[in-house]
Design a protein around this motif. Structure first.
Motif, PDB file in Angstrom:
ATOM      1  N   GLU A 110     -56.014 -15.677 -29.704  1.00 48.83           N
ATOM      2  CA  GLU A 110     -57.085 -16.435 -28.702  1.00 48.83           C
ATOM      3  C   GLU A 110     -57.031 -18.085 -28.957  1.00 48.83           C
ATOM      4  N   CYS A 114     -56.322 -20.502 -25.703  1.00 46.12           N
ATOM      5  CA  CYS A 114     -57.288 -21.511 -25.378  1.00 46.12           C
ATOM      6  C   CYS A 114     -56.962 -22.921 -25.419  1.00 46.12           C
ATOM      7  N   THR A 120     -55.167 -20.927 -19.982  1.00 42.76           N
ATOM      8  CA  THR A 120     -56.520 -20.398 -20.143  1.00 42.76           C
ATOM      9  C   THR A 120     -57.206 -20.131 -18.692  1.00 42.76           C
TER      10      THR A 120
END
Length: 133
Positions: A110, A114, A120
């Motif tokens: 993640e 991100c 993203t």
């Protein structure tokens, strides 16, 4: 039981100084809460140290913590206070996960996704999350 909380601060990014300020604030809160702080400085070159001595996340049997010279420092949880590449990108979290050290924050995947804002946005758009142009 008193917990050992590793605060990982500094970092190789341009936001190194911001992280140092975050460490000062967080360490005072952790001490006031009655926990022990393990200060882990990530130098600008990416090396880790505790009080100027090289440190490495490690798992020994069922225990996890930091190896600093020949000393094992049991670590109950780590709080990364790092910014930008190397800090929010999932790299530090991956090292902690490999050593079995629980940490606060996003999963390494993640973090990596991100940190790349364009990627993203593509994922958000393709999953139906409204995004600005």
């Amino acid at each position: 039981m008193k917990y050992n909380v590793a605060l990982i601060y500094g970092g190789a990014s341009v936001e190194h100084e911001v992280s140092l300020m975050g460490y000062e604030y967080m360490s005072s809160l952790i001490y006031e809460a009655g926990y022990d702080v393990i200060p882990i400085l990530v130098e600008r070159d990416g090396s880790w140290s505790i009080d100027g001595v090289a440190a490495y996340p490690i798992r020994i049997g069922h225990d996890h913590g930091m190896l600093c010279e020949n000393n094992f420092i049991k670590t109950d949880v780590a709080i990364p206070l790092l910014h930008g590449e190397g800090g929010e990108s999932g790299e530090v979290q991956s090292a902690l996960a490999c050593a079995g050290i629980p940490y606060v924050g996003a999963h390494p995947c993640e973090g990596a996704i991100c940190l790349d804002k364009a990627y993203t946005k593509v994922i958000a758009e393709r999953t139906g999350i409204p995004t600005a142009r």
